[in-house]
Design a protein around this motif. Sequence first.
Motif, mmCIF file in Angstrom:
data_model
loop_
_atom_site.group_PDB
_atom_site.id
_atom_site.type_symbol
_atom_site.label_atom_id
_atom_site.label_comp_id
_atom_site.label_asym_id
_atom_site.label_seq_id
_atom_site.Cartn_x
_atom_site.Cartn_y
_atom_site.Cartn_z
ATOM 1 N N MET A 1 0.848 -1.175 0.000
ATOM 2 C CA MET A 1 0.000 0.000 0.000
ATOM 3 C C MET A 1 0.893 1.238 0.000
ATOM 4 O O MET A 1 1.865 1.322 0.741
ATOM 5 N N TYR A 2 0.590 2.183 -0.846
ATOM 6 C CA TYR A 2 1.350 3.430 -0.930
ATOM 7 C C TYR A 2 0.737 4.420 0.046
ATOM 8 O O TYR A 2 -0.371 4.900 -0.156
ATOM 9 N N THR A 3 1.445 4.691 1.114
ATOM 10 C CA THR A 3 0.926 5.554 2.171
ATOM 11 C C THR A 3 1.454 6.980 2.008
ATOM 12 O O THR A 3 2.450 7.203 1.314
ATOM 13 N N PRO A 4 0.829 7.968 2.635
ATOM 14 C CA PRO A 4 1.265 9.357 2.483
ATOM 15 C C PRO A 4 2.738 9.544 2.848
ATOM 16 O O PRO A 4 3.207 9.050 3.871
ATOM 17 N N THR A 5 3.434 10.231 1.974
ATOM 18 C CA THR A 5 4.854 10.481 2.181
ATOM 19 C C THR A 5 5.281 11.635 1.289
ATOM 20 O O THR A 5 4.558 12.029 0.375
ATOM 21 N N GLN A 6 6.459 12.188 1.531
ATOM 22 C CA GLN A 6 7.010 13.237 0.676
ATOM 23 C C GLN A 6 8.030 12.576 -0.245
ATOM 24 O O GLN A 6 9.163 12.328 0.144
ATOM 25 N N ASP A 7 7.592 12.287 -1.464
ATOM 26 C CA ASP A 7 8.409 11.570 -2.428
ATOM 27 C C ASP A 7 8.795 12.467 -3.594
ATOM 28 O O ASP A 7 8.167 13.498 -3.832
ATOM 29 N N THR A 8 9.795 12.013 -4.344
ATOM 30 C CA THR A 8 10.086 12.637 -5.627
ATOM 31 C C THR A 8 8.938 12.289 -6.579
ATOM 32 O O THR A 8 8.143 11.372 -6.303
ATOM 33 N N GLU A 9 8.881 12.978 -7.690
ATOM 34 C CA GLU A 9 7.810 12.685 -8.649
ATOM 35 C C GLU A 9 7.859 11.237 -9.110
ATOM 36 O O GLU A 9 6.833 10.547 -9.116
ATOM 37 N N ILE A 10 9.040 10.749 -9.479
ATOM 38 C CA ILE A 10 9.111 9.394 -10.018
ATOM 39 C C ILE A 10 8.808 8.367 -8.930
ATOM 40 O O ILE A 10 8.122 7.373 -9.174
ATOM 41 N N ALA A 11 9.260 8.603 -7.698
ATOM 42 C CA ALA A 11 8.955 7.666 -6.611
ATOM 43 C C ALA A 11 7.453 7.642 -6.341
ATOM 44 O O ALA A 11 6.885 6.584 -6.049
ATOM 45 N N GLY A 12 6.798 8.792 -6.434
ATOM 46 C CA GLY A 12 5.353 8.844 -6.264
ATOM 47 C C GLY A 12 4.630 8.078 -7.346
ATOM 48 O O GLY A 12 3.680 7.333 -7.070
ATOM 49 N N LEU A 13 5.064 8.233 -8.591
ATOM 50 C CA LEU A 13 4.439 7.497 -9.692
ATOM 51 C C LEU A 13 4.633 5.996 -9.520
ATOM 52 O O LEU A 13 3.699 5.212 -9.706
ATOM 53 N N VAL A 14 5.856 5.590 -9.141
ATOM 54 C CA VAL A 14 6.124 4.174 -8.892
ATOM 55 C C VAL A 14 5.227 3.667 -7.763
ATOM 56 O O VAL A 14 4.656 2.576 -7.840
ATOM 57 N N GLY A 15 5.089 4.454 -6.702
ATOM 58 C CA GLY A 15 4.254 4.051 -5.574
ATOM 59 C C GLY A 15 2.812 3.821 -5.961
ATOM 60 O O GLY A 15 2.199 2.823 -5.554
ATOM 61 N N TYR A 16 2.251 4.725 -6.749
ATOM 62 C CA TYR A 16 0.856 4.556 -7.170
ATOM 63 C C TYR A 16 0.689 3.383 -8.136
ATOM 64 O O TYR A 16 -0.302 2.646 -8.071
ATOM 65 N N ILE A 17 1.657 3.192 -9.015
ATOM 66 C CA ILE A 17 1.595 2.049 -9.936
ATOM 67 C C ILE A 17 1.690 0.745 -9.153
ATOM 68 O O ILE A 17 0.908 -0.188 -9.362
ATOM 69 N N ASP A 18 2.625 0.685 -8.221
ATOM 70 C CA ASP A 18 2.808 -0.529 -7.428
ATOM 71 C C ASP A 18 1.581 -0.813 -6.562
ATOM 72 O O ASP A 18 1.202 -1.973 -6.358
ATOM 73 N N GLN A 19 0.916 0.216 -6.078
ATOM 74 C CA GLN A 19 -0.302 0.042 -5.289
ATOM 75 C C GLN A 19 -1.378 -0.669 -6.116
ATOM 76 O O GLN A 19 -2.065 -1.565 -5.624
#
Length: 197
Positions: A1-19
């Motif tokens: 599960m991708y939980t709230p965090t302060q990520d870079t743009e690419i890390a955020g995109l990876v997190g949502y895709i992985d979720q």
Amino acid sequence: MYTPTQDTEIAGLVGYIDQQLDALRAAIVGLTEDQARETPCRSTLSIGGLLKHVTYGMVQNAERLVTGVHERPLDDAAYQRYLGSFALTDDETGAGILAAFDEARGDFLVAIEKTDPSAEITEPPQPWNGIFDARPANARFLLGHQIEELARHAGHADIIREQLDGTPVPQIVLSLAGAPANEFFEPYVPNAGTIGA
């Protein structure tokens, strides 16, 4: 599960895709081989077919991101391969599709992690959307589209799973992540001998 965090743009995109990939994977856990093929809604979609299709897409897009080349042939053979990606054949199993999904997922996520969202790309024609020529875009467009497609298919899988046995996919996701029981959540335990158990 991708939980709230302060990520870079690419890390955020990876997190949502992985979720979304977590949800798709969870949808098949605990099903029998027969259930993985069932189509309980009015469409021809099954959970096994959805995982096969998403695996097909991950392989195609990982290759595109790594090589920078994406040729989308619009001939009948290519169209038939695409259509065939939505259903298990007689010699495929849900367990086998899950293993292929897991293998493709790793390569897909690594390819995304190495992608500059601002990189220039060319999107091939999309005649089903009335676009008959290739168009310039940036990788951000492609990555956002991956979230859109995966979320759509995760929703399909959730509905199908609830039709099969009443189990909501988020319950399985949390269970696979090891979340403890609480007043809002009871862990799901798959039956022995089922897919992913």
